[in-house]
Design a protein around this motif. Sequence first.
Motif, PDB file in Angstrom:
ATOM      1  N   SER A 138       0.831  -1.215   0.000  1.00 49.73           N
ATOM      2  CA  SER A 138       0.000   0.000   0.000  1.00 49.73           C
ATOM      3  C   SER A 138       0.860   1.258   0.000  1.00 49.73           C
ATOM      4  N   ALA A 139       1.979   1.218   0.734  1.00 52.19           N
ATOM      5  CA  ALA A 139       2.901   2.361   0.745  1.00 52.19           C
ATOM      6  C   ALA A 139       3.493   2.579  -0.634  1.00 52.19           C
ATOM      7  N   CYS A 140       3.851   1.487  -1.284  1.00 51.17           N
ATOM      8  CA  CYS A 140       4.432   1.580  -2.627  1.00 51.17           C
ATOM      9  C   CYS A 140       3.417   2.161  -3.608  1.00 51.17           C
ATOM     10  N   ALA A 141       2.140   1.807  -3.428  1.00 54.74           N
ATOM     11  CA  ALA A 141       1.086   2.350  -4.290  1.00 54.74           C
ATOM     12  C   ALA A 141       0.989   3.863  -4.136  1.00 54.74           C
ATOM     13  N   LYS A 142       1.092   4.340  -2.905  1.00 58.34           N
ATOM     14  CA  LYS A 142       1.004   5.781  -2.659  1.00 58.34           C
ATOM     15  C   LYS A 142       2.195   6.525  -3.239  1.00 58.34           C
ATOM     16  N   LEU A 143       3.349   5.863  -3.216  1.00 57.91           N
ATOM     17  CA  LEU A 143       4.557   6.498  -3.739  1.00 57.91           C
ATOM     18  C   LEU A 143       4.546   6.541  -5.258  1.00 57.91           C
ATOM     19  N   GLY A 144       3.967   5.512  -5.873  1.00 58.41           N
ATOM     20  CA  GLY A 144       3.921   5.466  -7.334  1.00 58.41           C
ATOM     21  C   GLY A 144       5.256   5.184  -7.977  1.00 58.41           C
ATOM     22  N   ALA A 145       6.127   4.439  -7.280  1.00 57.97           N
ATOM     23  CA  ALA A 145       7.476   4.157  -7.781  1.00 57.97           C
ATOM     24  C   ALA A 145       7.524   2.775  -8.409  1.00 57.97           C
ATOM     25  N   MET A 146       7.700   2.721  -9.734  1.00 62.98           N
ATOM     26  CA  MET A 146       7.641   1.455 -10.441  1.00 62.98           C
ATOM     27  C   MET A 146       8.783   0.530 -10.079  1.00 62.98           C
ATOM     28  N   ASN A 147       9.995   1.075  -9.942  1.00 61.58           N
ATOM     29  CA  ASN A 147      11.142   0.220  -9.600  1.00 61.58           C
ATOM     30  C   ASN A 147      10.960  -0.420  -8.228  1.00 61.58           C
ATOM     31  N   LYS A 148      10.480   0.375  -7.262  1.00 63.48           N
ATOM     32  CA  LYS A 148      10.202  -0.168  -5.938  1.00 63.48           C
ATOM     33  C   LYS A 148       9.085  -1.206  -6.012  1.00 63.48           C
ATOM     34  N   ALA A 149       8.092  -0.930  -6.844  1.00 62.34           N
ATOM     35  CA  ALA A 149       6.976  -1.863  -6.996  1.00 62.34           C
ATOM     36  C   ALA A 149       7.467  -3.212  -7.518  1.00 62.34           C
ATOM     37  N   ARG A 150       8.404  -3.179  -8.447  1.00 62.33           N
ATOM     38  CA  ARG A 150       8.949  -4.447  -8.977  1.00 62.33           C
ATOM     39  C   ARG A 150       9.684  -5.220  -7.892  1.00 62.33           C
ATOM     40  N   LEU A 151      10.447  -4.507  -7.048  1.00 64.65           N
ATOM     41  CA  LEU A 151      11.173  -5.172  -5.963  1.00 64.65           C
ATOM     42  C   LEU A 151      10.206  -5.814  -4.973  1.00 64.65           C
ATOM     43  N   VAL A 152       9.151  -5.068  -4.623  1.00 64.35           N
ATOM     44  CA  VAL A 152       8.152  -5.605  -3.696  1.00 64.35           C
ATOM     45  C   VAL A 152       7.431  -6.792  -4.330  1.00 64.35           C
ATOM     46  N   HIS A 153       7.107  -6.667  -5.605  1.00 58.74           N
ATOM     47  CA  HIS A 153       6.454  -7.752  -6.347  1.00 58.74           C
ATOM     48  C   HIS A 153       7.322  -9.016  -6.309  1.00 58.74           C
ATOM     49  N   ASP A 154       8.610  -8.857  -6.592  1.00 58.70           N
ATOM     50  CA  ASP A 154       9.525 -10.003  -6.590  1.00 58.70           C
ATOM     51  C   ASP A 154       9.640 -10.615  -5.199  1.00 58.70           C
ATOM     52  N   TYR A 155       9.615  -9.774  -4.165  1.00 54.71           N
ATOM     53  CA  TYR A 155       9.715 -10.289  -2.797  1.00 54.71           C
ATOM     54  C   TYR A 155       8.473 -11.120  -2.450  1.00 54.71           C
ATOM     55  N   VAL A 156       7.308 -10.637  -2.846  1.00 53.36           N
ATOM     56  CA  VAL A 156       6.061 -11.351  -2.555  1.00 53.36           C
ATOM     57  C   VAL A 156       6.062 -12.727  -3.210  1.00 53.36           C
ATOM     58  N   PHE A 157       6.426 -12.771  -4.491  1.00 50.88           N
ATOM     59  CA  PHE A 157       6.392 -14.050  -5.195  1.00 50.88           C
ATOM     60  C   PHE A 157       7.592 -14.917  -4.843  1.00 50.88           C
ATOM     61  N   GLY A 158       8.747 -14.281  -4.565  1.00 51.79           N
ATOM     62  CA  GLY A 158       9.922 -15.042  -4.181  1.00 51.79           C
ATOM     63  C   GLY A 158       9.754 -15.755  -2.859  1.00 51.79           C
ATOM     64  N   ASN A 159       8.947 -15.175  -1.967  1.00 55.01           N
ATOM     65  CA  ASN A 159       8.704 -15.795  -0.666  1.00 55.01           C
ATOM     66  C   ASN A 159       7.383 -16.558  -0.618  1.00 55.01           C
ATOM     67  N   LYS A 160       6.794 -16.719  -1.818  1.00 55.67           N
ATOM     68  CA  LYS A 160       5.612 -17.585  -1.968  1.00 55.67           C
ATOM     69  C   LYS A 160       4.431 -17.169  -1.080  1.00 55.67           C
ATOM     70  N   PHE A 161       4.216 -15.857  -0.969  1.00 52.00           N
ATOM     71  CA  PHE A 161       3.003 -15.396  -0.304  1.00 52.00           C
ATOM     72  C   PHE A 161       1.807 -15.693  -1.211  1.00 52.00           C
ATOM     73  N   SER A 162       0.757 -16.260  -0.658  1.00 54.96           N
ATOM     74  CA  SER A 162      -0.421 -16.568  -1.461  1.00 54.96           C
ATOM     75  C   SER A 162      -1.194 -15.284  -1.765  1.00 54.96           C
ATOM     76  N   LEU A 163      -1.713 -15.220  -2.983  1.00 57.88           N
ATOM     77  CA  LEU A 163      -2.461 -14.030  -3.397  1.00 57.88           C
ATOM     78  C   LEU A 163      -3.914 -14.164  -2.965  1.00 57.88           C
ATOM     79  N   ASP A 164      -4.172 -13.958  -1.676  1.00 56.61           N
ATOM     80  CA  ASP A 164      -5.557 -13.946  -1.219  1.00 56.61           C
ATOM     81  C   ASP A 164      -6.186 -12.611  -1.608  1.00 56.61           C
ATOM     82  N   VAL A 165      -7.453 -12.424  -1.251  1.00 53.87           N
ATOM     83  CA  VAL A 165      -8.149 -11.226  -1.722  1.00 53.87           C
ATOM     84  C   VAL A 165      -7.536  -9.948  -1.161  1.00 53.87           C
TER      85      VAL A 165
END
Length: 624
Positions: free
Chosen positions: A270-297
């Motif tokens: 949510s913080a990354c969304a407010k910042l609007g930083a694409m590079n940071k968003a990619r890092l957060v995205h990779d961390y979520v999928f790299g650590n196998k967090f399930s995409l619940d609602v």
Amino acid sequence: MLLKLRKHSFFINASREKLRFCLASTSSATTATVAEAIAPQLNPQNTQLRESQEPPFSCYLDPKYVISLLLRSRDIFHTRQIHSQVTIHGMLQNLNVANKLLYTYAQHKALGDAYAFFGEMGERDSVSWSVMIGGFAKVGDYTRCFGIFREVIQYGVRPDNYTLPFLIRCCRDMVNVLNGRVIHDVVLKHGLESNRFVCAALVDMYAKCRVIEDARKLFDEMPSRDLVSWTVMIGGYAECGNAYESLVLFDSMREEGVVPDKISMVTVVSACAKLGAMNKARLVHDYVFGNKFSLDVILGTAMIDMHAKCGCIDSARDIFDKMKDKNVVSWSAMIAAYGYHGHGRKALDTFSMMLSSGTLPNAITFVSLLYACSHAGLIEEGLRFFTLMWDEYSVTPNVKHYTCMVDLLGRAGRLDQAVKLVESMKVEKDEGLWGALLGACRIHGHIDLAEKAANSLLQLQPHNAGHYVLLSNIYAKAGRWKDVAKIRDLMTRSRLKKVPGWTWIEAYNNFHKFSSGDETHPMSKEIYEMLRNLNEKLKLAGYVPDTSFVLQGVDEEVKLGMLYAHSERLAIAFGLIATPAGAPIRITKNLRVCGDCHTFSKFVSAITQRVIIVRDSNRFHHFK
């Protein structure tokens, strides 16, 4: 079998193995049921009781068992039944049983029963007081919550780490930092400032009250910081508009070996969304999928919002498609994302898919739909959805829906219809609605209506400088410079200042911020050289600056100079220098992009063959 003993009547139901009993009196009878707990304490071989035996249930009942009954209590009626029986057997003298009964009433939100019982308790301890404070806090009865706390102080009861967080959260929910500081003093007085639960609650309270410096000071002084403390502080910065510091804290948290969970990741996303930083968003995205967090609602919807607000609608849709489970919030988030990216038709298609999936829309869904129609110029579709809300889906329009409709009609120049809608609405009008009408007046130069909307706005928010500025700009566009001077004089006397325009761009693993005419950047020389080269190419391509967007009574040459160094242009010029050839340029502005900068961006995208994505205070603008 019916057995009569003295004044009590009992009925044993062998088939259900439960004991149902009635306490009879001359005027009334109270019936209660206690599940399989008390019956086993009787001899299971006895199917009859003799008149010579002692009164029933005079045998000792185990308090632990009664407490377990209370914990399994299904509802308030069951709790009252148990209450009757423990009263009959004199077990309320056991403070543990009494506290658990009090707690059970509070859990079922039966605060009337709880408070009445609390008043009858012959003995109370800190748990008793804490249960009552927590019960009133959970139902939002802050007056009684603080009233009970005053009694705690008066009776000399020592507050504990269960009671104080409830009170601190009340201050947070009320956004009452004064009361919060009083409770903070109590924390210090009783030496609980090092308790991580109390301290985390204080950090959260100060952050929600937007006293972020105090929140950070407490956070830094905590002897040990757990995941909850980090998550609270990260969320606090994001809510106070400093999303960049949220992400810095996230990096620090991981460096200290604290492993994020799904809740903390939702906060970071949510913080990354407010910042609007694409590079940071990619890092957060990779961390979520790299650590196998399930995409619940919850996490999935947050990531849809993050990618969309960082300017990548395709990535948002990719996350949406990967989600196994979707609810109305997920669908509404995707519809909203298409809306503020200007893809109105895709928003409507997504709504059709939502209905096909069996998910029914709610009020938020229709806000997203109407917003999408407004920004895509889908007038008739917007009018149809506004009618369908109640007729087919029983969703009552609120002020946000009316605001979207006023915006939709106003953008289309149908101001008369917009005014009729405002006059006919039965819900209370807010600043958003009048702001939408004022914005429509700015587009179409309707000064009389603008004055009416501005007056209504200033009655609601007399200290919002943006409303004065917008009316001043409408006067300036019409050449009414005397009225412009009056507005500026009024702002000066009211000590109001215009919010300065800023534009951000992410490059070199950092954020670069520009204001109009900015020469403070280390690469200013190169930036202005790039601007000069661009302007020469733009002239050859047919670009002509529109000085009508400079709303000041100055010479034409001065206006050209002011347009030349708008913050958006400086950020785009820097982006052309700092990003790889062919890479998209993403910039974010805190105010609306001016019309001439919109045209400038379109031409620059064409001559440089770069995709330019501009996020302003209202929506996204794509140029390619």
